[in-house]
Scaffold this active site. Sequence first.
Site, PDB file in Angstrom:
ATOM      1  N   LYS A 123      28.432 -19.094 -42.523  1.00 51.16           N
ATOM      2  CA  LYS A 123      27.781 -20.323 -42.852  1.00 51.16           C
ATOM      3  C   LYS A 123      29.358 -21.127 -43.704  1.00 51.16           C
ATOM      4  O   LYS A 123      29.302 -22.675 -43.391  1.00 51.16           O
ATOM      5  CB  LYS A 123      26.235 -20.522 -43.199  1.00 51.16           C
ATOM      6  CG  LYS A 123      25.836 -20.243 -42.162  1.00 51.16           C
ATOM      7  CD  LYS A 123      24.132 -20.827 -42.800  1.00 51.16           C
ATOM      8  CE  LYS A 123      23.379 -20.724 -41.884  1.00 51.16           C
ATOM      9  NZ  LYS A 123      21.671 -21.492 -41.985  1.00 51.16           N
ATOM     10  N   LYS A 143      24.987 -15.292 -30.948  1.00 53.92           N
ATOM     11  CA  LYS A 143      23.594 -15.338 -31.234  1.00 53.92           C
ATOM     12  C   LYS A 143      23.026 -16.875 -30.995  1.00 53.92           C
ATOM     13  O   LYS A 143      23.977 -17.706 -31.234  1.00 53.92           O
ATOM     14  CB  LYS A 143      22.389 -14.889 -32.469  1.00 53.92           C
ATOM     15  CG  LYS A 143      23.323 -15.484 -33.809  1.00 53.92           C
ATOM     16  CD  LYS A 143      22.504 -15.351 -35.002  1.00 53.92           C
ATOM     17  CE  LYS A 143      22.430 -16.654 -35.784  1.00 53.92           C
ATOM     18  NZ  LYS A 143      21.609 -16.750 -36.714  1.00 53.92           N
ATOM     19  N   LYS A 150      20.749 -22.559 -33.784  1.00 52.08           N
ATOM     20  CA  LYS A 150      19.991 -23.692 -33.493  1.00 52.08           C
ATOM     21  C   LYS A 150      21.179 -24.744 -33.608  1.00 52.08           C
ATOM     22  O   LYS A 150      21.512 -26.234 -33.876  1.00 52.08           O
ATOM     23  CB  LYS A 150      19.293 -24.411 -34.559  1.00 52.08           C
ATOM     24  CG  LYS A 150      17.684 -23.635 -35.650  1.00 52.08           C
ATOM     25  CD  LYS A 150      16.850 -23.856 -35.718  1.00 52.08           C
ATOM     26  CE  LYS A 150      15.772 -23.119 -36.462  1.00 52.08           C
ATOM     27  NZ  LYS A 150      16.412 -22.856 -37.674  1.00 52.08           N
TER      28      LYS A 150
HETATM   29  P1  TYM Z   1      16.189 -19.339 -38.795  1.00 51.76           P
HETATM   30  O1  TYM Z   1      15.469 -20.886 -38.921  1.00 51.76           O
HETATM   31  O2  TYM Z   1      16.903 -19.184 -38.792  1.00 51.76           O
HETATM   32  O3  TYM Z   1      15.379 -18.247 -37.779  1.00 51.76           O
HETATM   33  C1  TYM Z   1      14.026 -18.305 -37.461  1.00 51.76           C
HETATM   34  C2  TYM Z   1      13.716 -16.758 -37.009  1.00 51.76           C
HETATM   35  O4  TYM Z   1      14.264 -16.873 -35.834  1.00 51.76           O
HETATM   36  C3  TYM Z   1      15.012 -15.623 -35.540  1.00 51.76           C
HETATM   37  N1  TYM Z   1      16.612 -16.034 -34.811  1.00 51.76           N
HETATM   38  C4  TYM Z   1      16.503 -15.532 -33.892  1.00 51.76           C
HETATM   39  N2  TYM Z   1      16.001 -13.843 -32.936  1.00 51.76           N
HETATM   40  C5  TYM Z   1      16.173 -13.787 -32.697  1.00 51.76           C
HETATM   41  N3  TYM Z   1      17.426 -13.900 -31.183  1.00 51.76           N
HETATM   42  C6  TYM Z   1      18.271 -14.892 -31.948  1.00 51.76           C
HETATM   43  N4  TYM Z   1      19.329 -15.720 -31.197  1.00 51.76           N
HETATM   44  C7  TYM Z   1      17.428 -15.721 -33.597  1.00 51.76           C
HETATM   45  N5  TYM Z   1      18.126 -16.698 -33.915  1.00 51.76           N
HETATM   46  C8  TYM Z   1      17.028 -17.209 -35.054  1.00 51.76           C
HETATM   47  C9  TYM Z   1      15.234 -15.568 -36.718  1.00 51.76           C
HETATM   48  O5  TYM Z   1      15.480 -13.804 -37.220  1.00 51.76           O
HETATM   49  C10 TYM Z   1      14.289 -15.894 -37.925  1.00 51.76           C
HETATM   50  O6  TYM Z   1      13.435 -14.724 -38.225  1.00 51.76           O
HETATM   51  N6  TYM Z   1      16.005 -17.269 -43.391  1.00 51.76           N
HETATM   52  C11 TYM Z   1      15.194 -17.647 -42.445  1.00 51.76           C
HETATM   53  C12 TYM Z   1      14.502 -18.565 -42.491  1.00 51.76           C
HETATM   54  C13 TYM Z   1      13.410 -17.695 -43.931  1.00 51.76           C
HETATM   55  C14 TYM Z   1      12.695 -16.570 -43.517  1.00 51.76           C
HETATM   56  C15 TYM Z   1      12.107 -16.345 -45.346  1.00 51.76           C
HETATM   57  C16 TYM Z   1      12.218 -16.036 -42.811  1.00 51.76           C
HETATM   58  C17 TYM Z   1      13.602 -17.823 -45.283  1.00 51.76           C
HETATM   59  N7  TYM Z   1      12.601 -17.749 -45.702  1.00 51.76           N
HETATM   60  C18 TYM Z   1      10.896 -15.725 -46.001  1.00 51.76           C
HETATM   61  C19 TYM Z   1      11.079 -14.848 -42.929  1.00 51.76           C
HETATM   62  C20 TYM Z   1      10.822 -14.769 -44.870  1.00 51.76           C
HETATM   63  C21 TYM Z   1      15.928 -18.249 -41.202  1.00 51.76           C
HETATM   64  O7  TYM Z   1      17.217 -18.488 -41.867  1.00 51.76           O
HETATM   65  O8  TYM Z   1      15.141 -18.373 -39.927  1.00 51.76           O
END
Ligand code: TYM
Length: 328
Positions: free
Chosen positions: A110, A195, A198
């Site tokens: 990032k 990957k 979003k």
């Molecule tokens: P975020 O919002 O980027 O993504 C949400 C969830 O989707 C999964 N994910 C994917 N899984 C498979 N293939 C992909 N291309 C892909 N892109 C995203 C992510 O692994 C995630 O599970 N930091 C986290 C949010 C967060 C969080 C937490 C998660 C904040 N606090 C506490 C668990 C526990 C995040 O940015 O997710």
Amino acid sequence: MRIFSGIQPSGAIHLGNYLGALKQWVNLQEKNECIFCIVDWHALTVPYNPQELQKSISEKLIAYLAAGIDPNKSIIFVQSQVKEHAELAWLLNTICPIGELERMTQYKDKSKKYKDNINAGLLNYPVLMAADILLYKTQAVPTGKDQEQHVELTRTLARKFNQKFSNKEEFFPEPDSIMPEYGAKIMSLTDPKKKMSKSDDPKSYISLFDAPESITKKIMSAETDSGKDVIYNVTKKPGISNLLVIYSLLTEKSIKDIETEFRGKGYGEFKKSLAQVVINYLEPFRRKKKEFETKDSYVKEILEKGQARARVIAEATMKEVREKMGLI
Ligand code: TYM
């Protein structure tokens, strides 16, 4: 088991989020105490539009509900409504080595992507994530592969806290990661070496609410590999392999069976069939979105109830944390 996970309200929620995280959550809520959060504070670490944040939060909540998260079984709430997340994050900052944060892959990616906005929040992001998880004394965290490193840091911080402030006794459990065997890393449709994300071009992902025509367009133009056989081989055929994983997870057919079904048929036919699979699978998402958009007060009530339930746990943990750290 106590489970915690979250999704950021930034950009559109896509098939990667669903297959890597949300789909697992739906099954986990049957036998576990689940807490699912919309982590709005995390979304502020990259450029965003304040006018669109609330809309994005509602959209994530609707995606949770449409996917099958049941507010009677699971706690659903918005992170910024439970202030203890910020308090614990600050306290954990004081035991987190900067070196650990600087080596995080997501921070490196990032800060390359948003060169003009390398803010302290971006660096400290995993500490807030650790606070989210530890505040509920979570035992397991279901996420995609990209969050594994952050959960590992959470374990390190739990251990450090227990050693420093809890006479080495387990106050915070060291949470495990839960990842699906397939689907933990769904790749971009336009560049299958990256990957699905979003924050990339919408052509690279399928949003859970995309219209059927848009789904067809994106899948038909998805980057595929040389050759024409529909065969799973991640190194030689990353594009087709990614589409095969999506096909398999949405139909519950094995990859082997899908390969057999499309033997001698070529990429075009396979993609057409996949587009139909995705359109059909996501039909209830589109329908429920329309439905929930007319039920404003119902949706609001879910968040209010969830927030009240989350707060009870968070307040109890923070009372203990403050005592252990010498605060009143
Ligand atoms: P975020 O919002 O980027 O993504 C949400 C969830 O989707 C999964 N994910 C994917 N899984 C498979 N293939 C992909 N291309 C892909 N892109 C995203 C992510 O692994 C995630 O599970 N930091 C986290 C949010 C967060 C969080 C937490 C998660 C904040 N606090 C506490 C668990 C526990 C995040 O940015 O997710």
